[in-house]
Design an enzyme around this catalytic site. Structure first.
Site, PDB file in Angstrom:
ATOM      1  N   ASP A 106       0.872  -1.161   0.000  1.00  0.00           N
ATOM      2  CA  ASP A 106       0.000   0.000   0.000  1.00  0.00           C
ATOM      3  C   ASP A 106       0.924   1.230   0.000  1.00  0.00           C
ATOM      4  OD1 ASP A 106      -2.286   1.666   0.545  1.00  0.00           O
ATOM      5  OD2 ASP A 106      -1.631   1.689   2.638  1.00  0.00           O
TER       6      ASP A 106
ATOM      7  N   ASP B 153      -0.135   5.082   1.133  1.00  0.00           N
ATOM      8  CA  ASP B 153      -0.345   5.995   2.264  1.00  0.00           C
ATOM      9  C   ASP B 153      -0.417   5.239   3.591  1.00  0.00           C
ATOM     10  OD1 ASP B 153      -1.124   8.850   1.060  1.00  0.00           O
ATOM     11  OD2 ASP B 153      -1.959   7.287  -0.231  1.00  0.00           O
TER      12      ASP B 153
ATOM     13  N   ASP C 116      -1.964  -0.702   5.751  1.00  0.00           N
ATOM     14  CA  ASP C 116      -2.348  -0.162   7.065  1.00  0.00           C
ATOM     15  C   ASP C 116      -3.840   0.078   7.235  1.00  0.00           C
ATOM     16  OD1 ASP C 116      -2.352   2.080   5.223  1.00  0.00           O
ATOM     17  OD2 ASP C 116      -2.605   3.325   7.007  1.00  0.00           O
TER      18      ASP C 116
HETATM   19 MG   LIG Z   1      -2.945   3.053   3.465  1.00  0.00          MG
END
Ligand SMILES: [Mg+2]
Length: 270
Positions: free
Chosen positions: A32, A34, A219
């Site tokens: 991922d 961000d 996340d």
């Molecule tokens: Mg993310």
């Protein structure tokens, strides 16, 4: 089975056994952007990639296929990373593009969902108009999704923002509402997610004689599909979180700094 992040083993503390499991395997790294490669920031355009992480991704990509699976539009996230040798799955994997998996083959390309971009455009216009007077609101049209960021808006505006999002979803039938970190997102009503994107990419990577072991690091809630797909394919799902949260990932890294350390170890794997 979802469990609290507190119960998860640290991917760094578990490195000796992970290294033993991964050494000599053909890996495929899925990341991922961000909150995984860059810390979460107040406005998405501020999430720039540190040069040392870009260099590290380049080193990794020289050894293994590396794919970035982001909620950002592909033409937004790819320049932020700035490495042509990586695979990019923008819009949660709806829009995949990458170099040829093997010399002489066609470049990787997959786009899911015909007619979606027009609905996305209409929904973005409606939301921009309806929410224009709310301070700090950010309506971000992407090719396959509209993000409504409310990190900077007054908390009392939230019910109205959500009402407008719900009303928009009601009038654009191809879209559905999802929620992330201080963001509502209108995404296509299609059974496709980061996990499906991982499987699609994995199926196209050489060597065909031996299955690659995927490692997925993310996340957010949308990364859960990625963890699940990676683990179903015999790989590893790693959640980036500093507080416990329900997850199906099997390992934990606390922050983007720990992600960098972990990726460095992968790049140096024997
Ligand atoms: Mg993310």
């Amino acid at each position: 089975m979802a469990e609290g992040a507190a119960a998860l083993a640290s991917a760094l503390a578990s490195w000796p056994s992970l290294a033993q499991r991964l050494t000599g395997q053909p890996l495929a790294i899925f990341l991922d952007y961000d909150g995984t490669l860059t810390p979460i920031v107040s406005r998405p355009e501020l999430a720039t990639l540190p040069p040392e992480v870009r260099k590290l991704l380049g080193r990794l990509a020289a050894r293994f296929p590396v794919a970035i699976l982001s909620g950002r539009a592909r033409d937004n996230v790819a320049p932020l990373v700035g490495l042509d040798e990586l695979i990019y799955g923008g819009s949660h994997g709806f829009d995949i593009s990458g170099p040829p998996p093997e010399t002489g083959e066609a470049p990787l390309r997959h786009e899911v969902g015909e007619g979606i971009p027009a609905q996305v455009e209409g929904a973005a216009e409606r939301l921009s108009a309806a929410l224009a007077d709310i301070p700090g609101i950010l309506v971000e049209p992407k090719r396959f999704a509209v993000a409504v960021h409310f990190r900077l808006t007054p908390p009392e505006a939230l019910p109205r923002i959500e009402r407008e999002v719900d009303a928009t979803v009601a009038s654009f039938s191809a879209l559905r509402k999802t929620e992330g970190k201080k963001v509502f997102e209108l995404r296509p009503r299609i059974a496709w997610d980061k996990g499906a994107a991982l499987r699609w990419i994995l199926n196209r990577l050489p060597p065909s004689s031996q299955s690659r072991v995927p490692i997925y690091i993310g996340d957010d809630t949308t990364d859960e599909d990625g963890f699940e797909a990676a683990q179903e394919a015999g790989g590893v799902g790693i959640l980036v979180a500093n507080a416990p949260q329900p997850t199906c990932a099997s390992f934990l890294l606390h922050d983007t700094r720990e992600v960098e350390v972990f990726l460095t170890r992968l790049a140096e794997l024997a």
